[in-house]
Design a protein around this motif. Structure first.
Motif, PDB file in Angstrom:
ATOM      1  N   THR A  81       0.841  -1.195   0.000  1.00  0.00           N
ATOM      2  CA  THR A  81       0.000   0.000   0.000  1.00  0.00           C
ATOM      3  C   THR A  81       0.874   1.241   0.000  1.00  0.00           C
ATOM      4  OG1 THR A  81      -0.133   0.139   2.409  1.00  0.00           O
ATOM      5  CG2 THR A  81      -1.855  -1.136   1.287  1.00  0.00           C
ATOM      6  N   CYS A  82       0.245   2.363  -0.307  1.00  0.00           N
ATOM      7  CA  CYS A  82       0.924   3.653  -0.249  1.00  0.00           C
ATOM      8  C   CYS A  82      -0.139   4.707   0.025  1.00  0.00           C
ATOM      9  CB  CYS A  82       1.646   3.948  -1.570  1.00  0.00           C
ATOM     10  SG  CYS A  82       2.782   5.364  -1.497  1.00  0.00           S
ATOM     11  N   TRP A  83       0.287   5.834   0.543  1.00  0.00           N
ATOM     12  CA  TRP A  83      -0.635   6.948   0.762  1.00  0.00           C
ATOM     13  C   TRP A  83      -0.507   7.935  -0.392  1.00  0.00           C
ATOM     14  CZ3 TRP A  83      -4.049   7.724   4.856  1.00  0.00           C
ATOM     15  CH2 TRP A  83      -3.973   6.801   5.897  1.00  0.00           C
ATOM     16  N   VAL A  84      -1.653   8.474  -0.804  1.00  0.00           N
ATOM     17  CA  VAL A  84      -1.634   9.584  -1.761  1.00  0.00           C
ATOM     18  C   VAL A  84      -2.127  10.809  -0.999  1.00  0.00           C
ATOM     19  CG1 VAL A  84      -3.949   9.029  -2.666  1.00  0.00           C
ATOM     20  CG2 VAL A  84      -2.427  10.490  -3.972  1.00  0.00           C
ATOM     21  N   ARG A  85      -1.303  11.830  -0.985  1.00  0.00           N
ATOM     22  CA  ARG A  85      -1.640  13.040  -0.234  1.00  0.00           C
ATOM     23  C   ARG A  85      -2.446  14.019  -1.090  1.00  0.00           C
ATOM     24  NH1 ARG A  85       1.423  13.601   4.464  1.00  0.00           N
ATOM     25  NH2 ARG A  85       2.894  11.878   4.787  1.00  0.00           N
ATOM     26  N   ASP A  86      -3.401  14.664  -0.433  1.00  0.00           N
ATOM     27  CA  ASP A  86      -4.266  15.642  -1.113  1.00  0.00           C
ATOM     28  C   ASP A  86      -4.941  15.020  -2.327  1.00  0.00           C
ATOM     29  OD1 ASP A  86      -3.460  17.674   0.692  1.00  0.00           O
ATOM     30  OD2 ASP A  86      -1.643  17.982  -0.478  1.00  0.00           O
ATOM     31  N   ALA A  87      -5.514  13.824  -2.106  1.00  0.00           N
ATOM     32  CA  ALA A  87      -6.227  13.144  -3.192  1.00  0.00           C
ATOM     33  C   ALA A  87      -7.389  14.009  -3.661  1.00  0.00           C
ATOM     34  CB  ALA A  87      -6.736  11.783  -2.722  1.00  0.00           C
ATOM     35  N   LYS A  88      -7.697  13.916  -4.935  1.00  0.00           N
ATOM     36  CA  LYS A  88      -8.758  14.742  -5.517  1.00  0.00           C
ATOM     37  C   LYS A  88     -10.078  14.455  -4.832  1.00  0.00           C
ATOM     38  CE  LYS A  88     -10.842  16.092  -9.911  1.00  0.00           C
ATOM     39  NZ  LYS A  88     -10.887  15.864 -11.365  1.00  0.00           N
ATOM     40  N   HIS A  89     -10.795  15.532  -4.505  1.00  0.00           N
ATOM     41  CA  HIS A  89     -12.093  15.424  -3.845  1.00  0.00           C
ATOM     42  C   HIS A  89     -12.931  16.610  -4.287  1.00  0.00           C
ATOM     43  CE1 HIS A  89     -15.116  15.459  -0.597  1.00  0.00           C
ATOM     44  NE2 HIS A  89     -14.820  14.185  -0.443  1.00  0.00           N
ATOM     45  N   PRO A  90     -14.247  16.424  -4.557  1.00  0.00           N
ATOM     46  CA  PRO A  90     -15.059  17.531  -5.082  1.00  0.00           C
ATOM     47  C   PRO A  90     -15.178  18.721  -4.145  1.00  0.00           C
ATOM     48  CG  PRO A  90     -16.430  15.633  -4.497  1.00  0.00           C
ATOM     49  CD  PRO A  90     -15.005  15.173  -4.463  1.00  0.00           C
ATOM     50  N   ARG A  91     -15.022  18.509  -2.827  1.00  0.00           N
ATOM     51  CA  ARG A  91     -15.193  19.619  -1.883  1.00  0.00           C
ATOM     52  C   ARG A  91     -13.971  19.859  -1.002  1.00  0.00           C
ATOM     53  NH1 ARG A  91     -19.379  16.562  -2.326  1.00  0.00           N
ATOM     54  NH2 ARG A  91     -18.726  15.238  -0.600  1.00  0.00           N
ATOM     55  N   GLN A  92     -13.048  18.926  -0.954  1.00  0.00           N
ATOM     56  CA  GLN A  92     -11.904  19.033  -0.046  1.00  0.00           C
ATOM     57  C   GLN A  92     -10.616  19.005  -0.850  1.00  0.00           C
ATOM     58  OE1 GLN A  92     -12.055  16.158   3.121  1.00  0.00           O
ATOM     59  NE2 GLN A  92      -9.976  16.582   3.801  1.00  0.00           N
ATOM     60  N   LYS A  93     -10.023  20.184  -1.059  1.00  0.00           N
ATOM     61  CA  LYS A  93      -8.857  20.274  -1.931  1.00  0.00           C
ATOM     62  C   LYS A  93      -7.587  19.835  -1.233  1.00  0.00           C
ATOM     63  CE  LYS A  93      -6.478  23.396  -5.098  1.00  0.00           C
ATOM     64  NZ  LYS A  93      -6.540  22.492  -6.227  1.00  0.00           N
ATOM     65  N   TRP A  94      -7.434  20.205   0.066  1.00  0.00           N
ATOM     66  CA  TRP A  94      -6.210  19.910   0.786  1.00  0.00           C
ATOM     67  C   TRP A  94      -6.500  19.000   1.974  1.00  0.00           C
ATOM     68  CZ3 TRP A  94      -2.909  21.360  -2.571  1.00  0.00           C
ATOM     69  CH2 TRP A  94      -3.064  22.552  -3.274  1.00  0.00           C
ATOM     70  N   GLY A  95      -5.522  18.157   2.314  1.00  0.00           N
ATOM     71  CA  GLY A  95      -5.618  17.318   3.504  1.00  0.00           C
ATOM     72  C   GLY A  95      -6.405  16.040   3.324  1.00  0.00           C
ATOM     73  N   ASN A  96      -6.801  15.742   2.092  1.00  0.00           N
ATOM     74  CA  ASN A  96      -7.555  14.512   1.847  1.00  0.00           C
ATOM     75  C   ASN A  96      -6.567  13.380   1.533  1.00  0.00           C
ATOM     76  OD1 ASN A  96      -9.919  12.941   1.455  1.00  0.00           O
ATOM     77  ND2 ASN A  96      -9.759  13.216  -0.746  1.00  0.00           N
ATOM     78  N   HIS A  97      -5.885  12.885   2.581  1.00  0.00           N
ATOM     79  CA  HIS A  97      -4.871  11.847   2.398  1.00  0.00           C
ATOM     80  C   HIS A  97      -5.542  10.467   2.444  1.00  0.00           C
ATOM     81  CE1 HIS A  97      -2.495  15.286   3.013  1.00  0.00           C
ATOM     82  NE2 HIS A  97      -2.389  15.220   4.320  1.00  0.00           N
ATOM     83  N   LYS A  98      -5.209   9.630   1.461  1.00  0.00           N
ATOM     84  CA  LYS A  98      -5.843   8.314   1.389  1.00  0.00           C
ATOM     85  C   LYS A  98      -4.822   7.218   1.094  1.00  0.00           C
ATOM     86  CE  LYS A  98     -10.606   9.413   0.264  1.00  0.00           C
ATOM     87  NZ  LYS A  98     -11.743   9.033  -0.578  1.00  0.00           N
ATOM     88  N   ARG A  99      -5.059   6.074   1.670  1.00  0.00           N
ATOM     89  CA  ARG A  99      -4.196   4.916   1.472  1.00  0.00           C
ATOM     90  C   ARG A  99      -4.785   4.040   0.377  1.00  0.00           C
ATOM     91  NH1 ARG A  99      -3.458   0.125   5.777  1.00  0.00           N
ATOM     92  NH2 ARG A  99      -1.362  -0.613   5.231  1.00  0.00           N
ATOM     93  N   PHE A 100      -3.964   3.607  -0.563  1.00  0.00           N
ATOM     94  CA  PHE A 100      -4.463   2.798  -1.669  1.00  0.00           C
ATOM     95  C   PHE A 100      -3.626   1.535  -1.835  1.00  0.00           C
ATOM     96  CE2 PHE A 100      -1.226   5.477  -3.503  1.00  0.00           C
ATOM     97  CZ  PHE A 100      -0.604   4.694  -4.464  1.00  0.00           C
ATOM     98  N   LYS A 101      -4.237   0.551  -2.426  1.00  0.00           N
ATOM     99  CA  LYS A 101      -3.577  -0.725  -2.675  1.00  0.00           C
ATOM    100  C   LYS A 101      -2.775  -0.648  -3.964  1.00  0.00           C
ATOM    101  CE  LYS A 101      -3.030  -5.150  -1.543  1.00  0.00           C
ATOM    102  NZ  LYS A 101      -2.442  -5.567  -0.246  1.00  0.00           N
TER     103      LYS A 101
END
Length: 351
Positions: free
Chosen positions: A237-257
């Motif tokens: 896995t890895c984290w992607v920082r500031d993942a695209k989100h329709p309302r949240q531009k910054w701080g939307n960090h998500k872990r992906f496979k």
């Protein structure tokens, strides 16, 4: 509230200036004046103007008199679009080049909005592109009303929008289903290899980046934000920082496979001392290299973002379920995910 003063002009004629001052709590809140050749005309204007100013919203409208849509766009860009991308800012700024930008915000009517859309259609612009104009126009008008207390006629905007949609002048862009063919991928791979041989130290490893995009489903800018300390090789896995989100531009960090192919590409990347990023390259430069490669190979209408469509479709073709695919792609819902899914029937395995 109004005073009429008489004065002589340079040519010897007489003029009468009507001066209106409105005081609230001992302080001047509004002042305006107008000059007329006759006293009766000055008095008539002053009476009519005082009634307008004292009507509900009259003073607020007077405050913003003369402020054009161009002014509002400029203020919006300065106050609310500092972090916007280049393409988004360009779309907003394009509105400033059209006649509608010279209209006063408080005077903007549905007729003028519709006229702008008709003008754009007659110049050959597609409804989906005109829709961008109208969307941003609405955002700017609503911002003007909410943030700056401009007396904007939002009902005029909504009326125009309803009419434009019913007449087909605006529409949402159709879902894109472009996937690169095997031949196109091989053409691009060969082109990138040739480029790498010519300038091995100066060229972005585009072959690896293309293959990683297909193997990981990561967006162009997301790839360049991945860092080594966010990588978990054991869990894949890895984290992607500031993942695209329709309302949240910054701080939307998500872990992906990560797929095995994506992990293998990461593991072969050079790791310079002190370098935090896995792919330490400029996203815009990647886009430039991609477009140049497609042009050189004669490949038409293939965007880097189409590789995300390819990646998502491949995951389904490999047999992963919806909830499993979401762990790779990080799509919020099936409604969004299915836009990126364009299965090849020949690759669907019978069960």
């Amino acid at each position: 509230m109004a005073t009429i003063s008489k004065r002589k002009r340079k040519d010897g004629s007489v003029a009468y200036t009507a001066q209106i001052r409105i005081m609230r709590k001992g302080q001047k809140t509004h002042s305006e004046a107008k000059t007329f050749p006759k006293k009766a005309m000055a008095e008539e204007w002053a009476k009519r103007r005082e009634l307008e100013l004292m009507s509900p919203g009259g003073l607020l409208t007077a405050k913003w008199r003369g402020v054009t849509l161009d002014d509002a766009i400029e203020r919006y860009l300065h106050e609310f679009a500092q972090g916007a991308g280049r393409s988004k800012r360009a779309t907003i700024q394009q509105l400033q080049r059209f006649p509608i930008a010279q209209v006063q915000v408080t005077d903007l009517t549905s007729e003028q909005i519709v006229g702008h859309a008709v003008m754009r259609r007659d110049s050959g612009i597609k409804p989906s592109t005109i829709n961008q104009d109208i969307t941003w126009l609405g955002i700017i008008l609503k911002t003007a009303a909410a943030a700056w207390k401009m007396p904007v006629e939002l009902n005029e905007f909504e009326s125009a929008k309803v009419l434009l949609r019913s007449k087909g002048l605006i529409s949402r862009p159709g879902s894109r289903d472009r996937r690169p063919t095997t031949e196109e991928i091989e053409q691009l791979r060969a082109y990138f290899r040739r480029s790498q041989r010519i300038r091995p130290s100066a060229i972005i490893p585009m072959e690896d980046i293309m293959d990683f995009a297909i193997a990981s489903s990561r967006r162009q800018e997301e790839i360049t934000r991945l860092i080594w300390t966010d990588l978990d090789e054991q869990a894949m896995t890895c984290w992607v920082r500031d993942a695209k989100h329709p309302r949240q531009k910054w701080g939307n960090h998500k872990r992906f496979k990560l797929t095995r192919e994506a992990m293998a590409i990461i593991q072969r990347q050079p790791r310079a001392q002190g370098e935090k990023k896995i792919f330490p390259y400029n996203g815009k430069s990647i886009g430039t290299r991609w477009r140049a490669a497609c042009a050189a190979c004669g490949i038409e209408d293939l965007r880097f973002h189409d590789l995300r469509h390819e990646a998502t479709s491949r995951l389904f073709e490999a047999g992963y379920e919806i909830v499993e695919v979401q762990q790779f792609t990080l799509h919020e819902s099936w409604d969004i995910l299915k836009r990126y899914t364009h299965l090849d029937p020949s690759n669907v395995k019978l069960k």
